[in-house]
Design a protein around this motif. Sequence first.
Motif, PDB file in Angstrom:
ATOM      1  N   THR A   1       0.835  -1.212   0.000  1.00 35.57           N
ATOM      2  CA  THR A   1       0.000   0.000   0.000  1.00 35.57           C
ATOM      3  C   THR A   1       0.870   1.262   0.000  1.00 35.57           C
ATOM      4  O   THR A   1       2.032   1.221   0.430  1.00 35.57           O
ATOM      5  CB  THR A   1      -0.910   0.087   1.252  1.00 35.57           C
ATOM      6  N   GLY A   2       0.251   2.341  -0.430  1.00 37.40           N
ATOM      7  CA  GLY A   2       0.942   3.617  -0.400  1.00 37.40           C
ATOM      8  C   GLY A   2       1.178   4.083   1.025  1.00 37.40           C
ATOM      9  O   GLY A   2       2.191   4.715   1.323  1.00 37.40           O
ATOM     10  N   THR A   3       0.262   3.781   1.898  1.00 40.05           N
ATOM     11  CA  THR A   3       0.440   4.159   3.298  1.00 40.05           C
ATOM     12  C   THR A   3       1.674   3.476   3.870  1.00 40.05           C
ATOM     13  O   THR A   3       2.486   4.102   4.571  1.00 40.05           O
ATOM     14  CB  THR A   3      -0.815   3.770   4.105  1.00 40.05           C
TER      15      THR A   3
ATOM     16  N   ASN B   1       4.835   5.147   2.402  1.00 44.46           N
ATOM     17  CA  ASN B   1       5.122   6.450   3.021  1.00 44.46           C
ATOM     18  C   ASN B   1       5.584   6.298   4.458  1.00 44.46           C
ATOM     19  O   ASN B   1       6.589   6.879   4.881  1.00 44.46           O
ATOM     20  CB  ASN B   1       3.860   7.323   3.009  1.00 44.46           C
TER      21      ASN B   1
ATOM     22  N   GLU C   1      -3.719   8.790   6.681  1.00 43.66           N
ATOM     23  CA  GLU C   1      -2.977   7.546   6.923  1.00 43.66           C
ATOM     24  C   GLU C   1      -3.101   7.080   8.366  1.00 43.66           C
ATOM     25  O   GLU C   1      -2.278   6.291   8.859  1.00 43.66           O
ATOM     26  CB  GLU C   1      -1.528   7.690   6.442  1.00 43.66           C
TER      27      GLU C   1
ATOM     28  N   LYS D   1      -2.755   3.063  -8.325  1.00 40.03           N
ATOM     29  CA  LYS D   1      -3.772   3.996  -8.842  1.00 40.03           C
ATOM     30  C   LYS D   1      -3.753   4.075 -10.362  1.00 40.03           C
ATOM     31  O   LYS D   1      -4.602   4.695 -10.967  1.00 40.03           O
ATOM     32  CB  LYS D   1      -3.515   5.392  -8.276  1.00 40.03           C
TER      33      LYS D   1
ATOM     34  N   HIS E   1      -1.436  13.556   2.181  1.00 38.72           N
ATOM     35  CA  HIS E   1      -2.058  12.274   2.528  1.00 38.72           C
ATOM     36  C   HIS E   1      -1.475  11.730   3.832  1.00 38.72           C
ATOM     37  O   HIS E   1      -2.191  11.201   4.674  1.00 38.72           O
ATOM     38  CB  HIS E   1      -1.813  11.291   1.380  1.00 38.72           C
TER      39      HIS E   1
ATOM     40  N   ASP F   1       6.036  11.578  -1.727  1.00 38.34           N
ATOM     41  CA  ASP F   1       4.883  10.682  -1.845  1.00 38.34           C
ATOM     42  C   ASP F   1       4.491  10.665  -3.317  1.00 38.34           C
ATOM     43  O   ASP F   1       3.840  11.583  -3.810  1.00 38.34           O
ATOM     44  CB  ASP F   1       3.734  11.200  -0.975  1.00 38.34           C
TER      45      ASP F   1
ATOM     46  N   GLU G   1      -1.962  16.681  -3.620  1.00 38.94           N
ATOM     47  CA  GLU G   1      -3.348  16.335  -3.307  1.00 38.94           C
ATOM     48  C   GLU G   1      -4.328  17.313  -3.951  1.00 38.94           C
ATOM     49  O   GLU G   1      -5.536  17.074  -3.951  1.00 38.94           O
ATOM     50  CB  GLU G   1      -3.557  16.308  -1.788  1.00 38.94           C
TER      51      GLU G   1
ATOM     52  N   ALA H   1       2.464   8.548  -4.945  1.00 37.25           N
ATOM     53  CA  ALA H   1       1.306   7.698  -5.265  1.00 37.25           C
ATOM     54  C   ALA H   1       0.833   8.000  -6.679  1.00 37.25           C
ATOM     55  O   ALA H   1       0.352   7.121  -7.385  1.00 37.25           O
ATOM     56  CB  ALA H   1       0.175   7.921  -4.254  1.00 37.25           C
ATOM     57  N   ARG H   2       0.988   9.268  -7.088  1.00 40.03           N
ATOM     58  CA  ARG H   2       0.629   9.680  -8.457  1.00 40.03           C
ATOM     59  C   ARG H   2       1.845  10.257  -9.174  1.00 40.03           C
ATOM     60  O   ARG H   2       1.733  11.236  -9.917  1.00 40.03           O
ATOM     61  CB  ARG H   2      -0.518  10.698  -8.423  1.00 40.03           C
TER      62      ARG H   2
HETATM   63  C1  LIG Z   1      -1.366  11.224  -2.240  1.00 36.23           C
HETATM   64  C2  LIG Z   1      -1.560   9.814  -1.799  1.00 36.23           C
HETATM   65  N1  LIG Z   1      -0.571   9.168  -1.177  1.00 36.23           N
HETATM   66  C3  LIG Z   1      -0.678   7.886  -0.807  1.00 36.23           C
HETATM   67  C4  LIG Z   1      -1.836   7.172  -1.031  1.00 36.23           C
HETATM   68  C5  LIG Z   1      -1.809   5.721  -0.679  1.00 36.23           C
HETATM   69  O1  LIG Z   1      -2.871   5.183  -0.129  1.00 36.23           O
HETATM   70  P1  LIG Z   1      -3.153   3.635   0.135  1.00 36.23           P
HETATM   71  O2  LIG Z   1      -2.510   3.309   1.450  1.00 36.23           O
HETATM   72  O3  LIG Z   1      -4.626   3.601   0.177  1.00 36.23           O
HETATM   73  O4  LIG Z   1      -2.551   2.806  -0.960  1.00 36.23           O
HETATM   74  C6  LIG Z   1      -2.939   7.811  -1.632  1.00 36.23           C
HETATM   75  C7  LIG Z   1      -4.232   7.110  -1.855  1.00 36.23           C
HETATM   76  O5  LIG Z   1      -5.263   7.685  -1.897  1.00 36.23           O
HETATM   77  C8  LIG Z   1      -2.790   9.161  -2.025  1.00 36.23           C
HETATM   78  O6  LIG Z   1      -3.793   9.823  -2.635  1.00 36.23           O
END
Ligand SMILES: Cc1ncc(COP(=O)(O)O)c(C=O)c1O
Length: 343
Positions: A58-60, A63, A89, A204, A84, A171, A144, A173-174
Amino acid sequence: MDFTSDNTGALAPQIRDALLSADAGRVPSYGNDPWSQALDRAFAEVFGAQVRVFPVATGTAANALALAHLIPPWGAVLCHEEAHIHTDECGAPEFFSAGGKLVPIGGDHGRLDPSAVAATLAEFPPGSVHQVQPAALSLSQSTEAGTVYGPDAVANLCATARTRGMRVHMDGARFANALAGRAAAPAALTWQAGVDVLAFGATKNGAMMAEAVVFFDLALAEGFALRRKRAGQLLSKSRYVAAQLLAYLADDLWLRLAAHANVMAGRLGVGLKAEGYASVHPVEANEVFVRLPDAMAAALRRGGALFYDWPSRACGPDGRRFVTSFASRAEEVDELLALVRAG
Ligand SMILES: Cc1ncc(COP(=O)(O)O)c(C=O)c1O
Protein backbone atom coordinates in the motif's frame (compact mmCIF):
# COMPACT_ATOMS: atom_id res chain seq x y z
CA MET A 1 -19.21 7.96 -14.80
CA ASP A 2 -17.01 7.00 -11.91
CA PHE A 3 -14.85 9.92 -10.88
CA THR A 4 -14.49 8.97 -7.23
CA SER A 5 -10.88 7.85 -7.34
CA ASP A 6 -8.16 6.41 -9.48
CA ASN A 7 -8.13 3.16 -7.55
CA THR A 8 -11.62 2.02 -8.56
CA GLY A 9 -10.54 0.58 -11.92
CA ALA A 10 -9.54 -2.96 -12.83
CA LEU A 11 -6.01 -3.93 -13.83
CA ALA A 12 -4.50 -2.52 -16.99
CA PRO A 13 -4.54 -5.40 -19.51
CA GLN A 14 -0.73 -5.42 -19.85
CA ILE A 15 -0.40 -5.81 -16.09
CA ARG A 16 -3.00 -8.56 -15.99
CA ASP A 17 -1.02 -10.37 -18.72
CA ALA A 18 2.20 -9.98 -16.74
CA LEU A 19 0.52 -11.39 -13.64
CA LEU A 20 -0.75 -14.37 -15.58
CA SER A 21 2.64 -15.13 -17.07
CA ALA A 22 4.25 -14.96 -13.63
CA ASP A 23 1.57 -17.28 -12.32
CA ALA A 24 3.22 -20.60 -13.09
CA GLY A 25 5.58 -22.97 -11.36
CA ARG A 26 7.47 -22.68 -8.11
CA VAL A 27 10.03 -19.98 -7.44
CA PRO A 28 11.92 -18.87 -4.32
CA SER A 29 9.85 -16.74 -1.98
CA TYR A 30 10.41 -13.48 -0.05
CA GLY A 31 11.85 -11.52 -2.95
CA ASN A 32 14.29 -14.13 -4.19
CA ASP A 33 12.32 -14.84 -7.35
CA PRO A 34 13.58 -13.66 -10.77
CA TRP A 35 10.98 -10.85 -11.03
CA SER A 36 11.86 -9.30 -7.69
CA GLN A 37 15.55 -9.67 -8.40
CA ALA A 38 15.11 -7.65 -11.60
CA LEU A 39 13.49 -4.66 -9.89
CA ASP A 40 16.58 -2.67 -8.90
CA ARG A 41 17.86 -2.82 -12.47
CA ALA A 42 14.51 -1.88 -14.04
CA PHE A 43 14.07 1.13 -11.76
CA ALA A 44 17.73 2.12 -12.26
CA GLU A 45 17.10 2.34 -15.99
CA VAL A 46 14.06 4.54 -15.51
CA PHE A 47 15.78 6.85 -13.02
CA GLY A 48 19.23 6.81 -14.62
CA ALA A 49 20.90 5.98 -11.33
CA GLN A 50 21.54 3.07 -9.03
CA VAL A 51 18.62 2.58 -6.68
CA ARG A 52 17.36 0.13 -4.07
CA VAL A 53 13.72 -0.84 -4.48
CA PHE A 54 11.44 -2.39 -1.87
CA PRO A 55 7.93 -3.39 -2.97
CA VAL A 56 5.11 -3.01 -0.46
CA ALA A 57 1.36 -3.48 -0.71
CA THR A 58 0.00 0.00 0.00
CA GLY A 59 0.94 3.62 -0.40
CA THR A 60 0.44 4.16 3.30
CA ALA A 61 3.03 1.47 4.05
CA ALA A 62 5.44 2.97 1.53
CA ASN A 63 5.12 6.45 3.02
CA ALA A 64 5.09 5.45 6.67
CA LEU A 65 8.04 3.07 6.44
CA ALA A 66 10.09 5.44 4.30
CA LEU A 67 9.50 8.29 6.74
CA ALA A 68 10.19 6.09 9.75
CA HIS A 69 13.50 5.24 8.13
CA LEU A 70 14.42 8.91 7.70
CA ILE A 71 13.68 10.35 11.12
CA PRO A 72 14.43 9.61 14.79
CA PRO A 73 11.45 9.25 17.17
CA TRP A 74 11.89 12.89 18.16
CA GLY A 75 12.02 13.98 14.55
CA ALA A 76 9.53 16.18 12.72
CA VAL A 77 8.31 15.71 9.17
CA LEU A 78 7.31 18.96 7.49
CA CYS A 79 4.54 18.47 4.95
CA HIS A 80 1.65 20.26 3.28
CA GLU A 81 -1.46 20.56 5.44
CA GLU A 82 -3.42 18.49 2.90
CA ALA A 83 -0.72 15.81 2.55
CA HIS A 84 -2.06 12.27 2.53
CA ILE A 85 0.46 11.35 5.25
CA HIS A 86 -1.16 13.98 7.47
CA THR A 87 -4.83 13.61 6.62
CA ASP A 88 -5.39 10.05 5.43
CA GLU A 89 -2.98 7.55 6.92
CA CYS A 90 -4.49 7.02 10.36
CA GLY A 91 -1.26 8.05 12.10
CA ALA A 92 0.83 5.39 10.34
CA PRO A 93 3.88 7.65 9.85
CA GLU A 94 3.76 8.65 13.52
CA PHE A 95 3.25 5.03 14.61
CA PHE A 96 6.02 3.49 12.53
CA SER A 97 8.46 6.26 13.44
CA ALA A 98 7.81 5.57 17.12
CA GLY A 99 6.21 8.95 17.66
CA GLY A 100 7.69 11.27 15.08
CA LYS A 101 5.60 14.40 14.57
CA LEU A 102 4.08 15.69 11.36
CA VAL A 103 4.14 19.47 11.06
CA PRO A 104 1.57 20.67 8.49
CA ILE A 105 2.23 23.83 6.48
CA GLY A 106 -0.24 25.74 4.30
CA GLY A 107 0.40 26.50 0.65
CA ASP A 108 -1.63 27.42 -2.43
CA HIS A 109 -2.82 24.66 -4.74
CA GLY A 110 -1.46 21.87 -2.58
CA ARG A 111 2.13 23.00 -3.02
CA LEU A 112 4.68 23.94 -0.41
CA ASP A 113 6.65 27.10 -0.85
CA PRO A 114 10.32 27.27 0.27
CA SER A 115 9.69 30.50 2.23
CA ALA A 116 6.87 28.86 4.19
CA VAL A 117 9.09 25.87 4.90
CA ALA A 118 11.88 28.19 6.04
CA ALA A 119 9.47 30.11 8.29
CA THR A 120 8.33 26.85 9.88
CA LEU A 121 11.92 25.76 10.40
CA ALA A 122 12.55 29.01 12.26
CA GLU A 123 9.92 27.91 14.80
CA PHE A 124 12.12 24.91 15.64
CA PRO A 125 15.48 26.31 16.71
CA PRO A 126 18.31 23.81 16.36
CA GLY A 127 19.15 22.11 19.62
CA SER A 128 16.04 23.23 21.51
CA VAL A 129 15.53 20.24 23.80
CA HIS A 130 11.86 21.11 24.27
CA GLN A 131 10.89 20.64 20.65
CA VAL A 132 10.89 17.93 18.04
CA GLN A 133 13.73 18.26 15.56
CA PRO A 134 12.93 18.83 11.87
CA ALA A 135 14.32 15.74 10.19
CA ALA A 136 12.44 15.27 6.92
CA LEU A 137 10.49 17.22 4.36
CA SER A 138 7.72 15.35 2.55
CA LEU A 139 6.45 16.43 -0.87
CA SER A 140 3.47 14.90 -2.70
CA GLN A 141 3.99 14.53 -6.44
CA SER A 142 1.47 15.08 -7.94
CA THR A 143 -0.04 16.99 -5.02
CA GLU A 144 -3.35 16.34 -3.31
CA ALA A 145 -4.70 19.34 -5.25
CA GLY A 146 -3.83 17.73 -8.59
CA THR A 147 -0.93 20.08 -9.21
CA VAL A 148 2.70 19.30 -9.95
CA TYR A 149 6.05 20.54 -8.69
CA GLY A 150 8.47 21.21 -11.54
CA PRO A 151 12.15 20.24 -11.20
CA ASP A 152 13.19 23.72 -10.00
CA ALA A 153 10.46 23.81 -7.37
CA VAL A 154 11.53 20.40 -6.05
CA ALA A 155 15.19 21.49 -6.05
CA ASN A 156 14.43 24.73 -4.18
CA LEU A 157 12.44 22.87 -1.53
CA CYS A 158 15.17 20.24 -1.16
CA ALA A 159 17.77 23.00 -0.80
CA THR A 160 15.69 24.59 1.96
CA ALA A 161 15.48 21.23 3.72
CA ARG A 162 19.23 20.75 3.41
CA THR A 163 19.88 24.01 5.28
CA ARG A 164 18.89 22.02 8.36
CA GLY A 165 20.32 18.68 7.28
CA MET A 166 16.87 17.24 6.64
CA ARG A 167 16.13 14.35 4.34
CA VAL A 168 13.48 14.58 1.60
CA HIS A 169 10.68 12.08 1.01
CA MET A 170 8.36 12.20 -1.97
CA ASP A 171 4.88 10.68 -1.85
CA GLY A 172 4.64 9.50 -5.43
CA ALA A 173 1.31 7.70 -5.26
CA ARG A 174 0.63 9.68 -8.46
CA PHE A 175 4.22 10.14 -9.60
CA ALA A 176 3.34 8.89 -13.09
CA ASN A 177 0.66 11.58 -13.40
CA ALA A 178 3.20 14.22 -12.42
CA LEU A 179 5.50 13.15 -15.23
CA ALA A 180 3.18 12.17 -18.03
CA GLY A 181 3.00 14.64 -20.86
CA ARG A 182 5.87 16.74 -19.49
CA ALA A 183 9.43 17.20 -20.62
CA ALA A 184 10.92 16.44 -17.20
CA ALA A 185 12.72 13.14 -16.70
CA PRO A 186 12.07 10.95 -13.63
CA ALA A 187 15.58 11.81 -12.41
CA ALA A 188 14.97 15.57 -12.67
CA LEU A 189 11.94 15.38 -10.40
CA THR A 190 13.68 13.20 -7.81
CA TRP A 191 17.33 12.50 -7.02
CA GLN A 192 18.80 15.20 -9.22
CA ALA A 193 16.67 17.73 -7.34
CA GLY A 194 17.64 16.27 -3.95
CA VAL A 195 14.92 13.71 -3.15
CA ASP A 196 16.28 10.85 -1.02
CA VAL A 197 13.35 8.43 -1.04
CA LEU A 198 10.34 8.05 -3.31
CA ALA A 199 7.16 6.18 -2.44
CA PHE A 200 6.43 5.07 -5.98
CA GLY A 201 2.81 4.29 -6.73
CA ALA A 202 1.43 1.87 -9.31
CA THR A 203 -1.90 0.82 -7.82
CA LYS A 204 -3.77 4.00 -8.84
CA ASN A 205 -2.50 3.68 -12.37
CA GLY A 206 -3.31 0.13 -13.45
CA ALA A 207 -1.72 -2.23 -10.94
CA MET A 208 -2.95 -3.78 -7.71
CA MET A 209 -1.34 -3.82 -4.27
CA ALA A 210 1.86 -2.71 -5.98
CA GLU A 211 3.83 0.20 -4.55
CA ALA A 212 7.55 0.52 -3.99
CA VAL A 213 9.93 2.41 -1.75
CA VAL A 214 12.78 3.64 -3.94
CA PHE A 215 16.02 4.75 -2.27
CA PHE A 216 18.29 7.02 -4.29
CA ASP A 217 20.85 7.14 -1.49
CA LEU A 218 21.95 3.52 -1.32
CA ALA A 219 23.53 3.84 2.12
CA LEU A 220 20.21 5.07 3.43
CA ALA A 221 18.56 1.81 2.40
CA GLU A 222 20.61 -0.05 5.00
CA GLY A 223 18.28 -1.81 7.42
CA PHE A 224 15.14 -1.06 5.44
CA ALA A 225 14.60 -4.72 4.59
CA LEU A 226 14.29 -5.42 8.31
CA ARG A 227 11.97 -2.45 8.88
CA ARG A 228 9.71 -3.66 6.09
CA LYS A 229 9.60 -7.20 7.43
CA ARG A 230 8.84 -5.93 10.93
CA ALA A 231 5.87 -4.05 9.55
CA GLY A 232 4.54 -7.17 7.85
CA GLN A 233 5.23 -5.80 4.39
CA LEU A 234 7.71 -8.39 3.14
CA LEU A 235 5.48 -10.38 0.82
CA SER A 236 6.30 -14.06 0.61
CA LYS A 237 4.89 -14.26 -2.93
CA SER A 238 6.70 -11.12 -4.04
CA ARG A 239 6.76 -12.27 -7.64
CA TYR A 240 3.16 -11.09 -8.09
CA VAL A 241 3.98 -7.53 -7.11
CA ALA A 242 7.34 -7.47 -8.86
CA ALA A 243 5.88 -8.82 -12.11
CA GLN A 244 3.35 -5.99 -12.07
CA LEU A 245 5.99 -3.34 -11.41
CA LEU A 246 8.21 -4.64 -14.21
CA ALA A 247 5.32 -4.61 -16.68
CA TYR A 248 4.34 -1.16 -15.43
CA LEU A 249 7.76 0.27 -16.27
CA ALA A 250 8.28 -1.65 -19.53
CA ASP A 251 7.78 0.35 -22.73
CA ASP A 252 6.74 3.40 -20.67
CA LEU A 253 3.40 1.76 -19.89
CA TRP A 254 3.17 3.74 -16.63
CA LEU A 255 3.56 7.03 -18.48
CA ARG A 256 1.15 6.06 -21.23
CA LEU A 257 -1.54 5.08 -18.72
CA ALA A 258 -1.03 8.27 -16.74
CA ALA A 259 -1.01 10.41 -19.88
CA HIS A 260 -4.47 9.10 -20.72
CA ALA A 261 -5.72 9.89 -17.21
CA ASN A 262 -4.28 13.40 -17.44
CA VAL A 263 -5.87 14.02 -20.85
CA MET A 264 -9.24 12.94 -19.43
CA ALA A 265 -8.84 15.35 -16.52
CA GLY A 266 -7.89 18.13 -18.91
CA ARG A 267 -10.99 17.43 -21.01
CA LEU A 268 -13.14 17.53 -17.90
CA GLY A 269 -11.52 20.70 -16.60
CA VAL A 270 -11.96 22.54 -19.90
CA GLY A 271 -15.55 21.33 -20.24
CA LEU A 272 -16.51 22.35 -16.73
CA LYS A 273 -14.93 25.76 -17.21
CA ALA A 274 -16.96 26.26 -20.39
CA GLU A 275 -20.10 25.67 -18.31
CA GLY A 276 -19.01 28.30 -15.77
CA TYR A 277 -17.35 25.99 -13.26
CA ALA A 278 -13.66 26.82 -13.42
CA SER A 279 -11.44 24.50 -11.44
CA VAL A 280 -10.23 25.72 -8.09
CA HIS A 281 -6.69 24.44 -8.73
CA PRO A 282 -4.80 24.29 -12.02
CA VAL A 283 -5.48 20.91 -13.64
CA GLU A 284 -1.96 19.55 -14.02
CA ALA A 285 -2.43 15.83 -13.45
CA ASN A 286 -5.56 13.66 -13.08
CA GLU A 287 -7.73 15.52 -10.58
CA VAL A 288 -10.24 18.32 -11.02
CA PHE A 289 -11.63 20.32 -8.10
CA VAL A 290 -14.66 22.55 -8.64
CA ARG A 291 -17.28 24.34 -6.62
CA LEU A 292 -20.68 22.97 -7.56
CA PRO A 293 -23.87 24.05 -5.84
CA ASP A 294 -25.67 21.24 -3.98
CA ALA A 295 -28.53 21.22 -6.52
CA MET A 296 -26.10 20.67 -9.39
CA ALA A 297 -24.22 17.96 -7.49
CA ALA A 298 -27.51 16.21 -6.77
CA ALA A 299 -28.56 16.43 -10.43
CA LEU A 300 -25.26 14.90 -11.54
CA ARG A 301 -25.65 12.07 -9.04
CA ARG A 302 -29.22 11.45 -10.16
CA GLY A 303 -27.82 11.15 -13.67
CA GLY A 304 -25.41 8.46 -12.52
CA ALA A 305 -22.20 10.40 -11.87
CA LEU A 306 -20.00 9.34 -8.96
CA PHE A 307 -17.63 11.78 -7.26
CA TYR A 308 -16.73 12.95 -3.78
CA ASP A 309 -17.84 16.07 -1.98
CA TRP A 310 -14.63 17.94 -1.16
CA PRO A 311 -15.29 20.72 1.34
CA SER A 312 -11.96 22.35 2.16
CA ARG A 313 -10.36 25.69 2.80
CA ALA A 314 -9.49 26.08 -0.88
CA CYS A 315 -12.70 24.64 -2.36
CA GLY A 316 -15.15 26.04 0.17
CA PRO A 317 -18.20 24.17 1.47
CA ASP A 318 -19.43 23.13 -1.98
CA GLY A 319 -16.14 21.75 -3.29
CA ARG A 320 -16.26 18.50 -5.31
CA ARG A 321 -13.41 16.28 -6.44
CA PHE A 322 -13.32 14.45 -9.77
CA VAL A 323 -10.50 11.99 -10.38
CA THR A 324 -9.74 10.39 -13.73
CA SER A 325 -7.62 7.33 -14.37
CA PHE A 326 -6.16 5.15 -17.10
CA ALA A 327 -9.59 3.50 -17.20
CA SER A 328 -11.60 6.71 -17.73
CA ARG A 329 -13.33 7.03 -21.08
CA ALA A 330 -13.87 10.21 -23.05
CA GLU A 331 -17.57 9.24 -23.33
CA GLU A 332 -17.90 9.27 -19.54
CA VAL A 333 -16.41 12.73 -19.39
CA ASP A 334 -18.71 13.97 -22.13
CA GLU A 335 -21.73 12.35 -20.52
CA LEU A 336 -20.92 14.15 -17.28
CA LEU A 337 -20.51 17.45 -19.11
CA ALA A 338 -23.87 16.92 -20.82
CA LEU A 339 -25.44 16.51 -17.39
CA VAL A 340 -23.82 19.75 -16.24
CA ARG A 341 -25.19 21.53 -19.32
CA ALA A 342 -28.65 20.16 -18.65
CA GLY A 343 -28.36 21.52 -15.09
C1 LIG B 1 -1.37 11.22 -2.24
C2 LIG B 1 -1.56 9.81 -1.80
N1 LIG B 1 -0.57 9.17 -1.18
C3 LIG B 1 -0.68 7.89 -0.81
C4 LIG B 1 -1.84 7.17 -1.03
C5 LIG B 1 -1.81 5.72 -0.68
O1 LIG B 1 -2.87 5.18 -0.13
P1 LIG B 1 -3.15 3.64 0.13
O2 LIG B 1 -2.51 3.31 1.45
O3 LIG B 1 -4.63 3.60 0.18
O4 LIG B 1 -2.55 2.81 -0.96
C6 LIG B 1 -2.94 7.81 -1.63
C7 LIG B 1 -4.23 7.11 -1.86
O5 LIG B 1 -5.26 7.69 -1.90
C8 LIG B 1 -2.79 9.16 -2.03
O6 LIG B 1 -3.79 9.82 -2.63
